[in-house]
Motif scaffolding. Structure first.
Motif, mmCIF file in Angstrom:
data_model
loop_
_atom_site.group_PDB
_atom_site.id
_atom_site.type_symbol
_atom_site.label_atom_id
_atom_site.label_comp_id
_atom_site.label_asym_id
_atom_site.label_seq_id
_atom_site.Cartn_x
_atom_site.Cartn_y
_atom_site.Cartn_z
ATOM 1 N N PRO A 8 0.832 -1.203 0.000
ATOM 2 C CA PRO A 8 0.000 0.000 0.000
ATOM 3 C C PRO A 8 0.871 1.259 0.000
ATOM 4 C CG PRO A 8 -0.729 -1.549 1.684
ATOM 5 C CD PRO A 8 0.586 -2.042 1.194
ATOM 6 N N PRO A 9 0.436 2.305 -0.700
ATOM 7 C CA PRO A 9 1.249 3.523 -0.781
ATOM 8 C C PRO A 9 1.265 4.298 0.533
ATOM 9 C CG PRO A 9 -0.877 3.887 -1.797
ATOM 10 C CD PRO A 9 -0.829 2.426 -1.452
ATOM 11 N N ALA A 10 2.402 4.931 0.830
ATOM 12 C CA ALA A 10 2.504 5.770 2.026
ATOM 13 C C ALA A 10 1.724 7.060 1.861
ATOM 14 C CB ALA A 10 3.969 6.071 2.316
ATOM 15 N N PHE A 11 1.528 7.478 0.610
ATOM 16 C CA PHE A 11 0.784 8.699 0.324
ATOM 17 C C PHE A 11 -0.053 8.463 -0.924
ATOM 18 C CE2 PHE A 11 0.599 12.508 -2.393
ATOM 19 C CZ PHE A 11 -0.215 13.300 -1.611
ATOM 20 N N ALA A 12 -1.334 8.777 -0.842
ATOM 21 C CA ALA A 12 -2.220 8.602 -1.992
ATOM 22 C C ALA A 12 -3.375 9.573 -1.873
ATOM 23 C CB ALA A 12 -2.735 7.166 -2.073
ATOM 24 N N LEU A 13 -4.140 9.660 -2.930
ATOM 25 C CA LEU A 13 -5.362 10.455 -2.942
ATOM 26 C C LEU A 13 -6.549 9.512 -3.093
ATOM 27 C CD1 LEU A 13 -4.260 13.310 -5.383
ATOM 28 C CD2 LEU A 13 -4.193 13.326 -2.881
ATOM 29 N N HIS A 14 -7.648 9.889 -2.459
ATOM 30 C CA HIS A 14 -8.856 9.068 -2.557
ATOM 31 C C HIS A 14 -10.043 9.963 -2.875
ATOM 32 C CE1 HIS A 14 -12.337 6.647 -0.927
ATOM 33 N NE2 HIS A 14 -11.750 5.799 -1.746
ATOM 34 N N VAL A 15 -10.853 9.545 -3.849
ATOM 35 C CA VAL A 15 -12.088 10.248 -4.204
ATOM 36 C C VAL A 15 -13.237 9.265 -4.067
ATOM 37 C CG1 VAL A 15 -13.287 11.657 -5.916
ATOM 38 C CG2 VAL A 15 -10.788 11.649 -5.870
ATOM 39 N N ALA A 16 -14.010 9.431 -3.001
ATOM 40 C CA ALA A 16 -15.081 8.476 -2.708
ATOM 41 C C ALA A 16 -16.197 8.537 -3.747
ATOM 42 C CB ALA A 16 -15.646 8.751 -1.319
ATOM 43 N N GLU A 17 -16.361 9.673 -4.431
ATOM 44 C CA GLU A 17 -17.505 9.835 -5.329
ATOM 45 C C GLU A 17 -17.264 9.275 -6.726
ATOM 46 O OE1 GLU A 17 -17.776 14.225 -6.901
ATOM 47 O OE2 GLU A 17 -16.854 14.271 -4.913
ATOM 48 N N GLU A 18 -16.065 8.783 -7.011
ATOM 49 C CA GLU A 18 -15.823 8.204 -8.323
ATOM 50 C C GLU A 18 -16.394 6.786 -8.398
ATOM 51 O OE1 GLU A 18 -11.823 10.733 -9.508
ATOM 52 O OE2 GLU A 18 -11.610 8.615 -8.965
ATOM 53 N N GLY A 19 -16.594 6.324 -9.615
ATOM 54 C CA GLY A 19 -17.192 5.005 -9.748
ATOM 55 C C GLY A 19 -16.873 4.356 -11.075
ATOM 56 N N ALA A 20 -17.597 3.303 -11.362
ATOM 57 C CA ALA A 20 -17.421 2.559 -12.602
ATOM 58 C C ALA A 20 -18.765 1.954 -12.987
ATOM 59 C CB ALA A 20 -16.378 1.455 -12.430
ATOM 60 N N VAL A 21 -18.857 1.593 -14.271
ATOM 61 C CA VAL A 21 -20.052 0.949 -14.785
ATOM 62 C C VAL A 21 -19.593 -0.187 -15.699
ATOM 63 C CG1 VAL A 21 -20.271 2.431 -16.831
ATOM 64 C CG2 VAL A 21 -22.333 1.434 -15.827
ATOM 65 N N GLU A 22 -20.407 -1.192 -15.824
ATOM 66 C CA GLU A 22 -20.103 -2.239 -16.801
ATOM 67 C C GLU A 22 -20.655 -1.756 -18.138
ATOM 68 O OE1 GLU A 22 -17.999 -4.075 -15.598
ATOM 69 O OE2 GLU A 22 -18.468 -3.621 -13.526
ATOM 70 N N PRO A 23 -19.791 -1.295 -19.039
ATOM 71 C CA PRO A 23 -20.259 -0.455 -20.147
ATOM 72 C C PRO A 23 -21.096 -1.176 -21.193
ATOM 73 C CG PRO A 23 -17.901 -0.896 -20.360
ATOM 74 C CD PRO A 23 -18.321 -1.433 -19.020
ATOM 75 N N VAL A 24 -20.742 -2.401 -21.548
ATOM 76 C CA VAL A 24 -21.531 -3.108 -22.561
ATOM 77 C C VAL A 24 -22.904 -3.458 -21.996
ATOM 78 C CG1 VAL A 24 -21.678 -5.174 -23.980
ATOM 79 C CG2 VAL A 24 -19.500 -3.973 -23.757
ATOM 80 N N ALA A 25 -22.938 -3.918 -20.760
ATOM 81 C CA ALA A 25 -24.224 -4.241 -20.133
ATOM 82 C C ALA A 25 -25.096 -2.991 -20.017
ATOM 83 C CB ALA A 25 -24.000 -4.860 -18.759
ATOM 84 N N ALA A 26 -24.470 -1.847 -19.688
ATOM 85 C CA ALA A 26 -25.231 -0.598 -19.586
ATOM 86 C C ALA A 26 -25.762 -0.184 -20.949
ATOM 87 C CB ALA A 26 -24.350 0.492 -18.998
ATOM 88 N N ALA A 27 -24.923 -0.271 -21.991
ATOM 89 C CA ALA A 27 -25.373 0.084 -23.336
ATOM 90 C C ALA A 27 -26.529 -0.805 -23.771
ATOM 91 C CB ALA A 27 -24.207 -0.018 -24.323
ATOM 92 N N ASN A 28 -26.409 -2.104 -23.511
ATOM 93 C CA ASN A 28 -27.479 -3.030 -23.899
ATOM 94 C C ASN A 28 -28.775 -2.742 -23.149
ATOM 95 O OD1 ASN A 28 -25.950 -4.416 -25.780
ATOM 96 N ND2 ASN A 28 -25.251 -5.955 -24.324
ATOM 97 N N LEU A 29 -28.655 -2.397 -21.877
ATOM 98 C CA LEU A 29 -29.848 -2.076 -21.089
ATOM 99 C C LEU A 29 -30.548 -0.842 -21.665
ATOM 100 C CD1 LEU A 29 -31.113 -3.332 -18.506
ATOM 101 C CD2 LEU A 29 -29.938 -1.563 -17.201
ATOM 102 N N LEU A 30 -29.760 0.180 -22.018
ATOM 103 C CA LEU A 30 -30.332 1.384 -22.620
ATOM 104 C C LEU A 30 -31.003 1.068 -23.959
ATOM 105 C CD1 LEU A 30 -27.351 3.765 -21.825
ATOM 106 C CD2 LEU A 30 -29.713 4.210 -21.118
ATOM 107 N N LEU A 31 -30.334 0.282 -24.783
ATOM 108 C CA LEU A 31 -30.879 -0.046 -26.099
ATOM 109 C C LEU A 31 -32.149 -0.897 -25.992
ATOM 110 C CD1 LEU A 31 -27.458 -0.775 -27.788
ATOM 111 C CD2 LEU A 31 -29.018 1.075 -28.453
ATOM 112 N N GLU A 32 -32.136 -1.872 -25.090
ATOM 113 C CA GLU A 32 -33.316 -2.718 -24.920
ATOM 114 C C GLU A 32 -34.503 -1.907 -24.418
ATOM 115 O OE1 GLU A 32 -31.746 -5.623 -22.276
ATOM 116 O OE2 GLU A 32 -30.477 -6.538 -23.823
#
Length: 360
Positions: free
Chosen positions: A129-153
């Motif tokens: 683990p790093p001795a010094f780092a930055l953390h942004v709790a509000e960042e995230g991720a999405v499963e992009p192909v599944a999200a695109a398919n959900l929108l299209l469907e």
């Protein structure tokens, strides 16, 4: 009551899917044309949702608004595979990280400096683990192909036509206006054509004399077989960016966009995956499943190209590298502009016209 506008969306990646979904919600008659659902660049995306990484302030705020739009979209579309898992970053020298954090905090980003103990608590499977780092709790991720398919469907349930396995050969113009497309299956006419075709956008726009200045650098991402949970959030270590998908795959690139694998992509993938395994406790049990090489559609100045085209009424462009972060906001504002006909001031910095030559 006026009849709905007929709109063709070329491209079924995350941007095309979002625009199509938002258009159907505004009552448009939408046809999506693409080789396959999910597009070409979207399956190779790291899919990090953020407002980070050296952007000028106007672009930071645009990206931040789109982060909020992801939460709105998740409310409107239950089951969206979205996770606000937070991001841990130490891939710059400490002084540069400090300067970056000070600027982002000044703009309102929830970025915090953390020590080794906190880093280890956030990501207990980091071998060092790093001795010094930055953390942004509000960042995230999405499963992009599944999200695109959900929108299209969902768009299809609201009346959209999804035409896969079809290639657009060229755009059609009559009396100066874009009137439709010629595809491998024939001619299709419309009131508007939206090009959200990623790396294929430039060639299609060129068919009606429109120059779209984009580059398509390759990016290598490795994908493990599904495994037990080793990562809680996004990890941006020096020359190694990682996250674990909802199905348990650890995906990683030398940076979040991936880097050029060179002439021997399998060797580059093996080397990158070895670094993943060495970085994680329990990483020795990970197995490489496959790698992807995505060609990221990146306008030459790095900022999105969004909007109608001077000299080609009826044509709308949406080409950008940060497609996953920006998809819900771009879909919303593009649909409003196309259906309503009124330009959105927040898109002013992103018009194609900024590339027009200026006279001395």
């Amino acid at each position: 009551m006026p009849s709905p506008q007929d709109i063709i969306v070329v491209g079924a990646g995350i941007i095309g899917a979002s625009i199509a979904w938002h258009l159907t919600r505004k009552g448009a008659s939408v046809t999506v044309i693409a080789a396959k659902a999910g597009g070409e660049a979207t399956p190779s995306s790291f899919a990090w949702i953020n407002a980070s990484w050296g952007n000028p302030e106007f672009y930071f705020h645009f990206r931040r608004r789109s982060m909020a739009e992801w939460s709105r979209l998740a409310t409107d579309l239950p089951g969206l595979p979205l996770s606000w898992c937070g991001g841990l970053c130490w891939d710059l020298p400490e002084a540069e990280l400090e300067a970056y954090a000070a600027r982002q905090r000044g703009w309102g980003y929830g970025i915090k400096r953390i020590d080794r103990e906190t880093s280890a608590a956030l990501e207990p499977n980091l071998a060092n683990p790093p001795a010094f780092a930055l953390h942004v709790a509000e960042e995230g991720a999405v499963e992009p192909v599944a999200a695109a398919n959900l929108l299209l469907e969902d768009a299809a349930r609201h009346g959209a036509t999804l035409s896969y396995g079809t290639a657009v050969k060229r755009l059609l113009r009559e009396n100066g206006r874009i009137t439709g497309v010629e595809t491998t299956g024939g001619v299709l006419l419309s009131d508007h054509v939206v090009l959200a075709a990623g790396a294929g956008t430039a060639a299609l726009a060129a068919s009606v004399g429109t120059d779209v200045p984009i580059e398509t650098p390759p990016g290598l991402i490795v994908h493990s077989r599904p495994s037990l949970r080793l990562l809680n959030g996004l990890v941006m270590a020096p020359e190694l960016h990682m996250r674990q998908t909802m199905e348990g795959r650890v995906i990683a690139g030398s940076d979040f966009g991936g880097t050029d694998p060179g002439e021997k992509p399998q060797e580059a993938a093996d080397e990158l995956f070895a670094k993943v395994k060495a970085t994680l406790r329990g990483g020795d049990k990970l197995e490489l499943d496959f790698y992807t090489i995505g060609y990221r559609p990146t306008p030459k100045d790095g900022f999105p190209i969004i909007g109608g085209v001077d000299g080609a009424p009826g044509l709308y462009l949406a080409v950008l590298h940060s497609g996953v972060t920006l998809a819900p906001l771009v879909g919303s504002v593009a649909a409003a502009e196309i259906v309503g006909g009124d330009p959105d001031p927040q898109l002013a910095p992103f018009r194609l016209s900024r590339f027009a030559p200026t006279s001395e």
